[in-house]
Scaffold this active site. Structure first.
Site, PDB file in Angstrom:
ATOM      1  N   VAL A 189       6.016   6.575  -3.076  1.00  0.00           N
ATOM      2  CA  VAL A 189       5.482   5.549  -3.971  1.00  0.00           C
ATOM      3  C   VAL A 189       4.216   6.144  -4.588  1.00  0.00           C
ATOM      4  O   VAL A 189       3.301   6.523  -3.867  1.00  0.00           O
ATOM      5  CB  VAL A 189       5.154   4.244  -3.217  1.00  0.00           C
ATOM      6  CG1 VAL A 189       4.493   3.226  -4.144  1.00  0.00           C
ATOM      7  CG2 VAL A 189       6.410   3.659  -2.582  1.00  0.00           C
ATOM      8  N   HIS A 208      -1.724   6.178  -0.340  1.00  0.00           N
ATOM      9  CA  HIS A 208      -1.570   5.425   0.905  1.00  0.00           C
ATOM     10  C   HIS A 208      -1.406   6.402   2.059  1.00  0.00           C
ATOM     11  O   HIS A 208      -1.103   7.547   1.878  1.00  0.00           O
ATOM     12  CB  HIS A 208      -0.384   4.458   0.849  1.00  0.00           C
ATOM     13  CG  HIS A 208       0.961   5.098   0.668  1.00  0.00           C
ATOM     14  ND1 HIS A 208       1.368   5.632  -0.530  1.00  0.00           N
ATOM     15  CD2 HIS A 208       1.990   5.276   1.528  1.00  0.00           C
ATOM     16  CE1 HIS A 208       2.603   6.114  -0.400  1.00  0.00           C
ATOM     17  NE2 HIS A 208       2.993   5.920   0.840  1.00  0.00           N
ATOM     18  N   GLN A 238       0.487  11.694   2.080  1.00  0.00           N
ATOM     19  CA  GLN A 238       1.317  12.525   1.210  1.00  0.00           C
ATOM     20  C   GLN A 238       0.788  12.329  -0.194  1.00  0.00           C
ATOM     21  O   GLN A 238       0.978  11.294  -0.789  1.00  0.00           O
ATOM     22  CB  GLN A 238       2.787  12.120   1.339  1.00  0.00           C
ATOM     23  CG  GLN A 238       3.313  12.352   2.737  1.00  0.00           C
ATOM     24  CD  GLN A 238       4.646  11.680   2.974  1.00  0.00           C
ATOM     25  OE1 GLN A 238       4.871  10.566   2.538  1.00  0.00           O
ATOM     26  NE2 GLN A 238       5.526  12.372   3.673  1.00  0.00           N
ATOM     27  N   GLY A 274       5.854  14.781  -0.677  1.00  0.00           N
ATOM     28  CA  GLY A 274       6.734  13.786  -0.077  1.00  0.00           C
ATOM     29  C   GLY A 274       6.346  12.353  -0.360  1.00  0.00           C
ATOM     30  O   GLY A 274       6.941  11.426   0.182  1.00  0.00           O
ATOM     31  N   GLN A 275       5.364  12.140  -1.226  1.00  0.00           N
ATOM     32  CA  GLN A 275       4.933  10.784  -1.562  1.00  0.00           C
ATOM     33  C   GLN A 275       6.065  10.056  -2.283  1.00  0.00           C
ATOM     34  O   GLN A 275       6.541  10.503  -3.311  1.00  0.00           O
ATOM     35  CB  GLN A 275       3.677  10.844  -2.435  1.00  0.00           C
ATOM     36  CG  GLN A 275       3.086   9.515  -2.779  1.00  0.00           C
ATOM     37  CD  GLN A 275       1.899   9.655  -3.726  1.00  0.00           C
ATOM     38  OE1 GLN A 275       1.951  10.428  -4.666  1.00  0.00           O
ATOM     39  NE2 GLN A 275       0.843   8.918  -3.473  1.00  0.00           N
ATOM     40  N   ASN A 333       4.602  -2.103   7.090  1.00  0.00           N
ATOM     41  CA  ASN A 333       5.555  -1.259   6.384  1.00  0.00           C
ATOM     42  C   ASN A 333       6.943  -1.905   6.346  1.00  0.00           C
ATOM     43  O   ASN A 333       7.398  -2.454   7.350  1.00  0.00           O
ATOM     44  CB  ASN A 333       5.630   0.099   7.084  1.00  0.00           C
ATOM     45  CG  ASN A 333       6.230   1.170   6.213  1.00  0.00           C
ATOM     46  OD1 ASN A 333       7.333   1.021   5.718  1.00  0.00           O
ATOM     47  ND2 ASN A 333       5.512   2.254   6.032  1.00  0.00           N
TER      48      ASN A 333
END
Length: 168
Positions: free
Chosen positions: A164, A168, A155, A161-162, A99
């Site tokens: 991108v 994932h 998410q 709250g995602q 990350n």
């Protein structure tokens, strides 16, 4: 997540408490002090590559994963360097990467190769591959950090709250 952030989640914990096998014990979400995204600093390519290399070495030792990419892979609109990717499923349908702005040590992303925004858009084959990849990456994480438990987060969509628009 912090208690009270999501009332529906608090309701789920209350319901689980009612089913707890040991009377009087309750399930409490762990206290997480999660910094806001704008407070976390992005790591350098070199730092991310070094971390990914440690995970790659452990994956080889554990005998998990397939052939790693030699060219960039897409994560939403972002092009990730191959040096950030430390796991690819044997089918090639999923990969794992370190990350850019980890919340905690070992914060990594397991991602389907096909760029789609919602888990509901995955084919059955992609869904199975993604979750088998999560399990393999969990073994890598536990081996590296000596953890006895992990937190999995998904998410699914901007309202969840995602940040991108790529599963994932």
């Amino acid at each position: 997540r912090r208690p009270g952030d999501l009332e529906r989640n608090d309701l789920v914990y209350e319901m689980l408490d009612a089913w707890h096998p040991i009377e009087g014990e309750v399930n409490k979400p762990p206290e997480l002090d999660i910094p806001e995204d704008d407070v976390r600093e992005a790591r350098t390519d070199e730092v991310m590559a070094a971390e990914a290399n440690e995970y790659r070495t452990l994956a080889r030792h554990l005998g998990v994963g397939g052939e790693l990419p030699t060219e960039a892979v897409q994560f939403g609109k972002f092009s990730l360097k191959p040096s950030q990717v430390f796991f690819t499923s044997t089918s090639g349908l999923s990969f794992a990467t370190v990350n850019l702005k980890p919340l905690v040590p070992g914060h990594m992303l397991v991602v389907p190769r096909r760029c789609i925004g919602s888990i509901g858009e995955l084919t059955d084959e992609e869904m199975e591959d993604l979750w088998l990849s999560v399990r393999a990456v969990q073994r890598i994480l536990e081996g590296k950090h000596g953890s006895q438990g992990v937190t999995l987060g998904l998410q699914d969509g901007p309202e969840a709250g995602q940040s991108v628009p790529h599963v994932h």
